[in-house]
Design an enzyme around this catalytic site. Structure first.
Site, PDB file in Angstrom:
ATOM      1  N   HIS A 193     -18.907 -20.692 -44.572  1.00 43.70           N
ATOM      2  CA  HIS A 193     -19.536 -20.782 -43.269  1.00 43.70           C
ATOM      3  C   HIS A 193     -20.328 -22.079 -43.184  1.00 43.70           C
ATOM      4  CE1 HIS A 193     -18.623 -16.637 -42.081  1.00 43.70           C
ATOM      5  NE2 HIS A 193     -18.741 -16.383 -43.354  1.00 43.70           N
ATOM      6  N   HIS A 201     -14.377 -11.660 -52.067  1.00 43.26           N
ATOM      7  CA  HIS A 201     -14.569 -12.659 -51.011  1.00 43.26           C
ATOM      8  C   HIS A 201     -13.628 -13.850 -51.224  1.00 43.26           C
ATOM      9  CE1 HIS A 201     -16.599 -14.751 -47.797  1.00 43.26           C
ATOM     10  NE2 HIS A 201     -16.964 -15.740 -48.586  1.00 43.26           N
ATOM     11  N   HIS A 232     -24.300 -13.167 -39.135  1.00 46.36           N
ATOM     12  CA  HIS A 232     -23.895 -11.776 -39.378  1.00 46.36           C
ATOM     13  C   HIS A 232     -25.130 -10.892 -39.528  1.00 46.36           C
ATOM     14  CE1 HIS A 232     -20.444 -14.133 -40.983  1.00 46.36           C
ATOM     15  NE2 HIS A 232     -19.723 -13.139 -40.500  1.00 46.36           N
ATOM     16  N   ALA A 275     -11.988 -12.408 -40.293  1.00 48.52           N
ATOM     17  CA  ALA A 275     -11.229 -11.890 -41.418  1.00 48.52           C
ATOM     18  C   ALA A 275     -11.438 -10.386 -41.424  1.00 48.52           C
ATOM     19  CB  ALA A 275     -11.746 -12.506 -42.715  1.00 48.52           C
ATOM     20  N   SER A 333     -14.685 -16.230 -41.439  1.00 50.46           N
ATOM     21  CA  SER A 333     -14.551 -16.595 -42.857  1.00 50.46           C
ATOM     22  C   SER A 333     -13.204 -17.233 -43.156  1.00 50.46           C
ATOM     23  CB  SER A 333     -14.664 -15.342 -43.741  1.00 50.46           C
ATOM     24  OG  SER A 333     -15.879 -14.721 -43.549  1.00 50.46           O
ATOM     25  N   TYR A 335     -25.396  -8.570 -41.602  1.00 55.84           N
ATOM     26  CA  TYR A 335     -25.640  -8.308 -43.034  1.00 55.84           C
ATOM     27  C   TYR A 335     -26.488  -9.394 -43.691  1.00 55.84           C
ATOM     28  CZ  TYR A 335     -21.595 -11.399 -43.947  1.00 55.84           C
ATOM     29  OH  TYR A 335     -20.726 -12.446 -43.975  1.00 55.84           O
ATOM     30  N   GLU A 336     -26.631 -10.533 -43.015  1.00 57.55           N
ATOM     31  CA  GLU A 336     -27.501 -11.580 -43.564  1.00 57.55           C
ATOM     32  C   GLU A 336     -28.967 -11.298 -43.243  1.00 57.55           C
ATOM     33  OE1 GLU A 336     -25.065 -15.672 -43.194  1.00 57.55           O
ATOM     34  OE2 GLU A 336     -24.939 -14.377 -41.446  1.00 57.55           O
ATOM     35  N   MET A 368     -16.851  -7.160 -40.512  1.00 58.69           N
ATOM     36  CA  MET A 368     -18.321  -7.120 -40.444  1.00 58.69           C
ATOM     37  C   MET A 368     -18.876  -8.058 -39.365  1.00 58.69           C
ATOM     38  SD  MET A 368     -19.017  -7.393 -44.533  1.00 58.69           S
ATOM     39  CE  MET A 368     -17.947  -6.553 -45.714  1.00 58.69           C
ATOM     40  N   SER A 369     -18.090  -8.334 -38.338  1.00 57.22           N
ATOM     41  CA  SER A 369     -18.547  -9.302 -37.332  1.00 57.22           C
ATOM     42  C   SER A 369     -18.025  -8.931 -35.953  1.00 57.22           C
ATOM     43  CB  SER A 369     -18.059 -10.705 -37.723  1.00 57.22           C
ATOM     44  OG  SER A 369     -16.654 -10.775 -37.624  1.00 57.22           O
ATOM     45  N   ASN A 372      -6.715  -8.859 -46.440  1.00 52.80           N
ATOM     46  CA  ASN A 372      -6.524  -7.956 -47.592  1.00 52.80           C
ATOM     47  C   ASN A 372      -6.247  -6.567 -47.044  1.00 52.80           C
ATOM     48  OD1 ASN A 372      -9.602  -8.367 -46.906  1.00 52.80           O
ATOM     49  ND2 ASN A 372      -9.392  -6.261 -47.657  1.00 52.80           N
TER      50      ASN A 372
HETATM   51  N1  HPA Z   1     -13.646  -4.930 -45.078  1.00 50.50           N
HETATM   52  C1  HPA Z   1     -14.640  -5.450 -44.333  1.00 50.50           C
HETATM   53  N2  HPA Z   1     -14.685  -6.721 -43.983  1.00 50.50           N
HETATM   54  C2  HPA Z   1     -13.688  -7.522 -44.397  1.00 50.50           C
HETATM   55  C3  HPA Z   1     -12.627  -7.049 -45.178  1.00 50.50           C
HETATM   56  C4  HPA Z   1     -12.609  -5.679 -45.539  1.00 50.50           C
HETATM   57  O1  HPA Z   1     -11.705  -5.181 -46.235  1.00 50.50           O
HETATM   58  N3  HPA Z   1     -11.788  -8.114 -45.417  1.00 50.50           N
HETATM   59  C5  HPA Z   1     -12.351  -9.180 -44.782  1.00 50.50           C
HETATM   60  N4  HPA Z   1     -13.485  -8.827 -44.165  1.00 50.50           N
END
Ligand code: HPA
Length: 283
Positions: free
Chosen positions: A62, A247, A84, A114, A29, A86-87, A211-212, A235
């Site tokens: 993406h 996001h 992903h 990320a 991302s 989650y998709e 998440m990847s 973050n």
């Molecule tokens: N959690 C999960 N996935 C992420 C985060 C997060 O804080 N930041 C970027 N991808």
């Protein structure tokens, strides 16, 4: 249960790409811009590739294409965007691009993602070399029949190659780019974590959460492809900053670290995909 053949995918890509890749780049991302730096680029949208999961909605950030070409003299194929869980994709869908590109000859894989920072002291924009991971997705792309060339019970004691990490640390030192090493926890998403989950992850030994990456690395290790993973801490994980997660913030910080990440990737590529690892031309 029978596995889906990857032959149509491999045949199609072999026709498109004139040279065999040495390294696979998987760009996360906000980090996909790296693929714009590839020379003599051949771009193939995911949706044109036989066998690739058909995407009905593109997630902002993406682009969804393979970009083949050269970077620092190394033949690379970049995944600009990835699949992903989650998709709604199956773990075997997420595995397919890695299997296909490894079949074309790639023996190294560099992944960026990320991630939310859990380790105290992390600030948005930090770069973390992934030293190890926790598979908290509770799914595994290798479940089912064993693919030709893959081992049934792959060793996972060195998922992120120690030599690759040393090379990345050296390059970072030379370029004066601060990096640290840490453990990446891979969760399904798509929700960000709750503060209680983040406290749990910290106690389990996670330094960052995302998440990847985990499914791709598992498949790569089953094939014998060596991996280097770089997390961009976009973050602080939930509950650590007092701010809600978004996001947009993830994308914005990804864009801010782009220059440092590109420099690091450029510097490290020739060291993780030296010419003696190169395979014969794809044809
Ligand atoms: N959690 C999960 N996935 C992420 C985060 C997060 O804080 N930041 C970027 N991808």
């Amino acid at each position: 249960m029978t596995h889906t053949s990857i032959e149509p995918t491999v045949t199609f890509l072999r026709e498109r790409f004139t040279r065999a890749p040495h390294a696979i780049l998987v760009l996360g991302s906000g980090l996909g811009g790296l693929a714009d730096e590839i020379e003599d680029a051949v771009r193939v949208p995911f949706d044109d590739i036989p066998g690739f999961p058909r995407r009905t909605q593109a997630l902002a950030g993406h682009a969804g294409q393979l970009v083949a070409g050269r970077m620092e003299g190394v033949e690379v194929v970049a995944m600009q965007g990835r699949f992903h869980l989650y998709e709604g994709w199956k773990p075997s869908d997420v595995a397919l691009p890695v299997r296909a590109l490894a079949s074309l000859g790639a023996r190294s894989m560099l992944l960026t993602n990320a991630a939310g920072g859990i380790r105290p002291g992390f600030v948005p924009g930090d770069l973390m070399l992934i030293a190890d991971h926790l598979n908290l997705m509770f799914q595994n792309p290798l479940i089912g029949e064993t693919f030709p060339g893959e081992t049934r019970f792959p060793d996972m004691s060195d998922p992120y190659d120690a030599g690759f990490r040393r090379a990345a640390e050296e390059v970072a030192r030379e370029l004066k780019i601060p990096v640290t090493q840490g453990v990446y926890a891979g969760l399904l998403g798509p929700t960000y974590e709750t503060p209680a989950e983040v406290r749990m992850l910290g106690r389990l030994g996670a330094d960052a959460v995302g998440m990847s990456t985990v499914p791709e690395v598992i498949v790569a290790r089953a094939i014998g492809v060596k991996c280097l993973g770089i997390s961009c801490i976009t973050n602080l994980a939930a509950g650590l900053s007092g701010q809600a997660l978004s996001h947009d913030e993830v994308m914005e910080v990804g864009a801010q670290v782009r220059e440092r990440l590109v420099a690091l990737v450029r510097g490290v590529l020739p060291r993780i995909a030296p010419l003696n690892l190169a395979s014969e031309a794809a044809s």
